[in-house]
Motif scaffolding. Sequence first.
Motif, PDB file in Angstrom:
ATOM      1  N   ARG A  85       0.628  -0.036  14.802  1.00 43.48           N
ATOM      2  CA  ARG A  85      -0.375  -0.961  14.266  1.00 43.48           C
ATOM      3  C   ARG A  85      -1.522  -1.154  15.265  1.00 43.48           C
ATOM      4  NH1 ARG A  85      -1.161  -4.366   9.718  1.00 43.48           N
ATOM      5  NH2 ARG A  85      -3.089  -5.479  10.130  1.00 43.48           N
ATOM      6  N   PRO A 119       2.004  -8.082   9.906  1.00 45.36           N
ATOM      7  CA  PRO A 119       1.790  -8.376   8.474  1.00 45.36           C
ATOM      8  C   PRO A 119       1.823  -7.104   7.633  1.00 45.36           C
ATOM      9  CG  PRO A 119      -0.309  -8.349   9.598  1.00 45.36           C
ATOM     10  CD  PRO A 119       0.735  -8.074  10.651  1.00 45.36           C
ATOM     11  N   ILE A 120       2.938  -6.389   7.704  1.00 42.62           N
ATOM     12  CA  ILE A 120       3.132  -5.158   6.940  1.00 42.62           C
ATOM     13  C   ILE A 120       4.464  -5.267   6.203  1.00 42.62           C
ATOM     14  CG2 ILE A 120       1.764  -3.747   8.511  1.00 42.62           C
ATOM     15  CD1 ILE A 120       4.349  -2.794   9.810  1.00 42.62           C
ATOM     16  N   TYR A 160       1.407 -14.376   6.051  1.00 37.41           N
ATOM     17  CA  TYR A 160       1.262 -12.973   5.644  1.00 37.41           C
ATOM     18  C   TYR A 160      -0.043 -12.768   4.874  1.00 37.41           C
ATOM     19  CZ  TYR A 160       2.708  -8.357   3.947  1.00 37.41           C
ATOM     20  OH  TYR A 160       2.786  -7.006   3.679  1.00 37.41           O
ATOM     21  N   ARG A 161      -0.322 -13.654   3.939  1.00 36.74           N
ATOM     22  CA  ARG A 161      -1.555 -13.546   3.155  1.00 36.74           C
ATOM     23  C   ARG A 161      -2.780 -13.710   4.030  1.00 36.74           C
ATOM     24  NH1 ARG A 161       1.337 -16.814  -0.520  1.00 36.74           N
ATOM     25  NH2 ARG A 161       0.172 -18.640   0.199  1.00 36.74           N
ATOM     26  N   ASN A 210      -3.527 -10.655   6.205  1.00 37.39           N
ATOM     27  CA  ASN A 210      -3.963  -9.493   5.451  1.00 37.39           C
ATOM     28  C   ASN A 210      -5.294  -9.708   4.741  1.00 37.39           C
ATOM     29  OD1 ASN A 210      -2.033  -7.153   5.510  1.00 37.39           O
ATOM     30  ND2 ASN A 210      -0.586  -8.818   5.132  1.00 37.39           N
ATOM     31  N   SER A 211      -5.845 -10.895   4.864  1.00 38.05           N
ATOM     32  CA  SER A 211      -7.143 -11.167   4.238  1.00 38.05           C
ATOM     33  C   SER A 211      -8.289 -11.015   5.234  1.00 38.05           C
ATOM     34  CB  SER A 211      -7.165 -12.596   3.655  1.00 38.05           C
ATOM     35  OG  SER A 211      -7.080 -13.552   4.709  1.00 38.05           O
TER      36      SER A 211
END
Length: 335
Positions: free
Chosen positions: A64, A268-269, A329-330, A333-334
């Motif tokens: 990552r 966050p995967i 997590y959201r 990833n945003s």
Amino acid sequence: MRFQARSTLAAVCAVALLGTGCGTTSINAGSAGGPDPEEICEGPTEDYTIGVSQANVAEPYRVRMNTDIRRAAAEVEQFDEVQFLDAAQDNSRQVSQIRTLITKQVDLLIVSPNEAAPLTGVVSRAYNSGIPVVVLDREINGDSYSTFIGADNEKIGRKAGEHFADRLLPDGGKVVELRGLSGSTPAAERGKGFRAGIRGSGIEIIASADGQWLRAEAQSKMDAILKAHPRVDAVYGHNDPMAEGAHLAARSAGRASGTEFVGIDGLPIPSGGIKAVQRGRLSATFVYPTGGEEAITAAKKMLIDCEPVPAKQTLPTRLVTPENAAKVYRRLNSR
């Protein structure tokens, strides 16, 4: 790629492994040598080559990190080439690879050292030969670099210990610690911090083993520990893959139920630690940013914008539990 500005200095310094005394004005004011900011910064009209020396790509965290570096570099048109090298957890190999990057006269080196002491000399050599150096995640000894970027590992370890003491094992208990590679600075700091966090709590570390940051290695070590210890209340893994490896070993032994597993990384995967918390394999994790984007920002400042960078940049972290895992997590990833 530019060679002329640094060619004379590099030729003088390349004959010495440590290269102490070479260089003029330091970007990192804490070091006696290093690149001259006026020489390394050619502004936005030049193209630059960046060398990335990665400790290994067996850890998802490091994959990552490389992805974050590649993505951020792609947004800077002057970063003509980014060369990624994998040391595969081999100190000698990483030293050799960095020597090659010095010989190629890359415009900037990003390095995440496998272990601190064996890499200190060659990283110092790069820095003192006039190459700006960004050290990521794992430190070297001394301050022969332009900037260090990473989270506070000792603080994270302490917060993990406090989470055990306050939430997971408030009445005390028996804990297994799965350490990272013994010569790497995060392993030492995460272990030291954890012990500070559980001090006076009634929590006892009954076994500690080097899992080398790898899931399979941790699973093997945990399997042996379970055979030797009939009671294990919780596992503290210095990263998520080792905590997950411990969970696999405990599940195979029929002892996962009622045992708490905590790691660090919080990628966050889909296969990362945050999802492992959501799915109940881990009780908690701590987000540990890769610093890849920040490394490219620092490179742009030094090479293109002609701006100074701080000697140390500490990245934020946060505790991830079942209560906030989906939200974290959201959010990550945003970005």
